[in-house]
Design a protein around this motif. Structure first.
Motif, PDB file in Angstrom:
ATOM      1  N   GLU A  78       0.827  -1.207   0.000  1.00  0.00           N
ATOM      2  CA  GLU A  78       0.000   0.000   0.000  1.00  0.00           C
ATOM      3  C   GLU A  78       0.862   1.259   0.000  1.00  0.00           C
ATOM      4  O   GLU A  78       0.559   2.232  -0.707  1.00  0.00           O
ATOM      5  N   CYS A  79       1.955   1.239   0.764  1.00  0.00           N
ATOM      6  CA  CYS A  79       2.876   2.382   0.784  1.00  0.00           C
ATOM      7  C   CYS A  79       3.475   2.627  -0.594  1.00  0.00           C
ATOM      8  O   CYS A  79       3.494   3.767  -1.090  1.00  0.00           O
ATOM      9  N   ASP A  80       3.966   1.562  -1.227  1.00  0.00           N
ATOM     10  CA  ASP A  80       4.591   1.675  -2.549  1.00  0.00           C
ATOM     11  C   ASP A  80       3.578   2.111  -3.602  1.00  0.00           C
ATOM     12  O   ASP A  80       3.903   2.872  -4.528  1.00  0.00           O
ATOM     13  N   TYR A  81       2.360   1.651  -3.463  1.00  0.00           N
ATOM     14  CA  TYR A  81       1.282   1.988  -4.402  1.00  0.00           C
ATOM     15  C   TYR A  81       0.970   3.484  -4.356  1.00  0.00           C
ATOM     16  O   TYR A  81       0.870   4.146  -5.400  1.00  0.00           O
ATOM     17  N   LEU A  82       0.846   4.037  -3.155  1.00  0.00           N
ATOM     18  CA  LEU A  82       0.562   5.461  -3.016  1.00  0.00           C
ATOM     19  C   LEU A  82       1.701   6.321  -3.566  1.00  0.00           C
ATOM     20  O   LEU A  82       1.466   7.339  -4.218  1.00  0.00           O
ATOM     21  N   ARG A  83       2.923   5.898  -3.320  1.00  0.00           N
ATOM     22  CA  ARG A  83       4.078   6.647  -3.851  1.00  0.00           C
ATOM     23  C   ARG A  83       4.099   6.606  -5.379  1.00  0.00           C
ATOM     24  O   ARG A  83       4.381   7.611  -6.030  1.00  0.00           O
ATOM     25  N   ALA A  84       3.788   5.452  -5.954  1.00  0.00           N
ATOM     26  CA  ALA A  84       3.811   5.292  -7.408  1.00  0.00           C
ATOM     27  C   ALA A  84       2.746   6.159  -8.083  1.00  0.00           C
ATOM     28  O   ALA A  84       2.993   6.751  -9.143  1.00  0.00           O
ATOM     29  N   ILE A  85       1.569   6.246  -7.463  1.00  0.00           N
ATOM     30  CA  ILE A  85       0.504   7.092  -8.005  1.00  0.00           C
ATOM     31  C   ILE A  85       0.912   8.567  -7.966  1.00  0.00           C
ATOM     32  O   ILE A  85       0.672   9.327  -8.904  1.00  0.00           O
ATOM     33  N   ALA A  86       1.552   8.956  -6.878  1.00  0.00           N
ATOM     34  CA  ALA A  86       1.836  10.372  -6.642  1.00  0.00           C
ATOM     35  C   ALA A  86       3.033  10.905  -7.425  1.00  0.00           C
ATOM     36  O   ALA A  86       3.025  12.065  -7.865  1.00  0.00           O
ATOM     37  N   ARG A  87       4.059  10.089  -7.590  1.00  0.00           N
ATOM     38  CA  ARG A  87       5.344  10.587  -8.099  1.00  0.00           C
ATOM     39  C   ARG A  87       5.240  11.426  -9.381  1.00  0.00           C
ATOM     40  O   ARG A  87       5.845  12.510  -9.468  1.00  0.00           O
ATOM     41  N   PRO A  88       4.480  11.000 -10.404  1.00  0.00           N
ATOM     42  CA  PRO A  88       4.452  11.790 -11.654  1.00  0.00           C
ATOM     43  C   PRO A  88       3.720  13.124 -11.533  1.00  0.00           C
ATOM     44  O   PRO A  88       3.839  13.969 -12.421  1.00  0.00           O
ATOM     45  N   GLU A 119     -11.754   9.906  -8.761  1.00  0.00           N
ATOM     46  CA  GLU A 119     -11.767   8.633  -9.494  1.00  0.00           C
ATOM     47  C   GLU A 119     -10.820   7.621  -8.836  1.00  0.00           C
ATOM     48  O   GLU A 119     -11.152   6.444  -8.688  1.00  0.00           O
ATOM     49  N   GLU A 120      -9.641   8.087  -8.410  1.00  0.00           N
ATOM     50  CA  GLU A 120      -8.676   7.196  -7.760  1.00  0.00           C
ATOM     51  C   GLU A 120      -9.188   6.710  -6.412  1.00  0.00           C
ATOM     52  O   GLU A 120      -8.808   5.631  -5.951  1.00  0.00           O
ATOM     53  N   LYS A 121     -10.064   7.488  -5.799  1.00  0.00           N
ATOM     54  CA  LYS A 121     -10.649   7.092  -4.515  1.00  0.00           C
ATOM     55  C   LYS A 121     -11.474   5.812  -4.654  1.00  0.00           C
ATOM     56  O   LYS A 121     -11.714   5.108  -3.667  1.00  0.00           O
ATOM     57  N   LYS A 122     -11.893   5.488  -5.882  1.00  0.00           N
ATOM     58  CA  LYS A 122     -12.709   4.304  -6.141  1.00  0.00           C
ATOM     59  C   LYS A 122     -11.855   3.048  -6.350  1.00  0.00           C
ATOM     60  O   LYS A 122     -12.396   1.941  -6.426  1.00  0.00           O
ATOM     61  N   TYR A 123     -10.531   3.198  -6.478  1.00  0.00           N
ATOM     62  CA  TYR A 123      -9.663   2.036  -6.687  1.00  0.00           C
ATOM     63  C   TYR A 123      -9.742   1.128  -5.453  1.00  0.00           C
ATOM     64  O   TYR A 123      -9.780   1.615  -4.318  1.00  0.00           O
ATOM     65  N   PRO A 124      -9.740  -0.193  -5.641  1.00  0.00           N
ATOM     66  CA  PRO A 124      -9.895  -1.130  -4.508  1.00  0.00           C
ATOM     67  C   PRO A 124      -8.895  -0.916  -3.375  1.00  0.00           C
ATOM     68  O   PRO A 124      -9.282  -0.947  -2.201  1.00  0.00           O
ATOM     69  N   MET A 125      -7.604  -0.684  -3.695  1.00  0.00           N
ATOM     70  CA  MET A 125      -6.618  -0.521  -2.634  1.00  0.00           C
ATOM     71  C   MET A 125      -6.841   0.787  -1.880  1.00  0.00           C
ATOM     72  O   MET A 125      -6.675   0.841  -0.656  1.00  0.00           O
ATOM     73  N   ILE A 126      -7.252   1.838  -2.588  1.00  0.00           N
ATOM     74  CA  ILE A 126      -7.534   3.117  -1.934  1.00  0.00           C
ATOM     75  C   ILE A 126      -8.781   2.984  -1.067  1.00  0.00           C
ATOM     76  O   ILE A 126      -8.837   3.511   0.057  1.00  0.00           O
ATOM     77  N   GLN A 127      -9.788   2.262  -1.565  1.00  0.00           N
ATOM     78  CA  GLN A 127     -11.005   2.041  -0.779  1.00  0.00           C
ATOM     79  C   GLN A 127     -10.699   1.299   0.518  1.00  0.00           C
ATOM     80  O   GLN A 127     -11.279   1.597   1.570  1.00  0.00           O
ATOM     81  N   ALA A 128      -9.774   0.332   0.444  1.00  0.00           N
ATOM     82  CA  ALA A 128      -9.389  -0.417   1.651  1.00  0.00           C
ATOM     83  C   ALA A 128      -8.731   0.504   2.671  1.00  0.00           C
ATOM     84  O   ALA A 128      -9.029   0.436   3.871  1.00  0.00           O
ATOM     85  N   LEU A 146      -9.956  14.296   0.278  1.00  0.00           N
ATOM     86  CA  LEU A 146      -9.157  13.410  -0.558  1.00  0.00           C
ATOM     87  C   LEU A 146      -7.760  13.251   0.051  1.00  0.00           C
ATOM     88  O   LEU A 146      -7.221  14.195   0.646  1.00  0.00           O
ATOM     89  N   ILE A 147      -7.181  12.075  -0.064  1.00  0.00           N
ATOM     90  CA  ILE A 147      -5.848  11.808   0.482  1.00  0.00           C
ATOM     91  C   ILE A 147      -4.802  12.651  -0.249  1.00  0.00           C
ATOM     92  O   ILE A 147      -4.811  12.740  -1.480  1.00  0.00           O
ATOM     93  N   GLN A 148      -3.921  13.256   0.518  1.00  0.00           N
ATOM     94  CA  GLN A 148      -2.800  14.006  -0.046  1.00  0.00           C
ATOM     95  C   GLN A 148      -1.506  13.236   0.198  1.00  0.00           C
ATOM     96  O   GLN A 148      -1.246  12.782   1.314  1.00  0.00           O
TER      97      GLN A 148
END
Length: 264
Positions: A78-88, A119-128, A146-148
């Motif tokens: 989950e940590c790596d996923y959030l970083r990957a979404i945010a980096r670009p 829209e990203e808030k609807k992703y399964p990992m974000i919902q969890a 929304l998560i920052q």
């Protein structure tokens, strides 16, 4: 006499052997408990798995202001996923202008960051993650912003501030901020502590300096839950906090602010 000695010796040998066997069984049982500690048996309970029950370990750091450290709140994935979404999509962070309520650039805050989209808030990992935040904070999901996601590089910081609003503009949608969940997404950071100058009565480390108050070291997967409002429903000045200067490495974090009511 000799036969009596043989009987006594035999009994002692039997008792000693029995004690050894019993001790070995006890040690085996203790080892089994140690091996199973922190490893939950969910038995296909999806709700327990989603909430990471058995992994998350709450630790109360302060009652005034209310601060709870949640060890192992996020998984490594989950940590790596959030970083990957945010980096670009990282851009220079802003602060809220007290007069207009809008974000402005300031030397109070020198990090870079971004917000997840609806829209990203609807992703399964974000919902969890959202569901877990809601359950542990006891604030409805719909009351959350929304998560920052933020990145602090060497020498970057966020000076002590309050999360509650001082303007009326931001109070129109959702009311006042009542609580914050701050989640750490990276390891191997020197400095970068979350600092509460008005919590506790001792000293702590902040960006390599010893200061009065309480600080939390950023550890990947941990989260700090703290309240900007007291039990009386009033904004709590003691909830002041800041991000200490990063000495080395990169500090990644994700923040979820929760309001008095749903903002939608």
């Amino acid at each position: 006499m000799a036969s009596t000695m043989k009987i006594v010796f035999g009994l002692l040998t039997f008792v000693t052997f029995g004690m050894i066997i019993g001790a070995l069984f006890q040690l085996a049982f203790i080892r089994k408990l140690e091996d199973s500690y922190g490893v939950p048996i969910w038995n296909n309970d999806k709700e327990a798995e989603l909430l990471r029950l058995g992994y998350v370990k709450p630790e109360v750091l302060s009652w005034s202001p209310r601060i709870i450290l949640l060890h192992n709140f996020l998984s490594t994935e989950e940590c790596d996923y959030l970083r990957a979404i945010a980096r670009p999509r990282l851009h220079t962070s802003t602060v809220v202008d007290a007069k207009t309520g809008k974000g402005i650039k300031s030397n109070v805050r020198t990090s870079s960051g971004m917000f997840l989209s609806p829209e990203e808030k609807k992703y399964p990992m974000i919902q969890a993650i959202e569901k877990r935040i809601s359950v542990f904070s006891q604030v409805p999901i719909e009351n959350g912003e929304l998560i920052q996601v933020l990145r602090y590089e060497k020498d970057q910081y966020y000076k002590p501030h309050h999360d509650y609003f001082a303007d009326t503009y931001n109070l129109k949608r959702g009311g006042q901020r009542i609580a914050t969940m701050l989640m750490y997404l990276s390891d191997n950071v020197e400095g970068g502590e979350t600092y509460f100058p008005m919590a506790g009565s001792g000293e702590c480390s902040c960006g390599g300096k010893t200061v009065k108050g309480l600080s939390v070291k950023p550890i990947k997967g941990d989260a700090v839950l703290f309240w900007s409002m007291g039990l009386d429903g009033q904004s709590d000045p003691n909830s002041m906090h800041g991000g200490c200067e990063v000495i080395s490495g990169e500090k990644w974090s994700a923040t979820k602010w929760m309001r008095q009511r749903a903002s939608g």
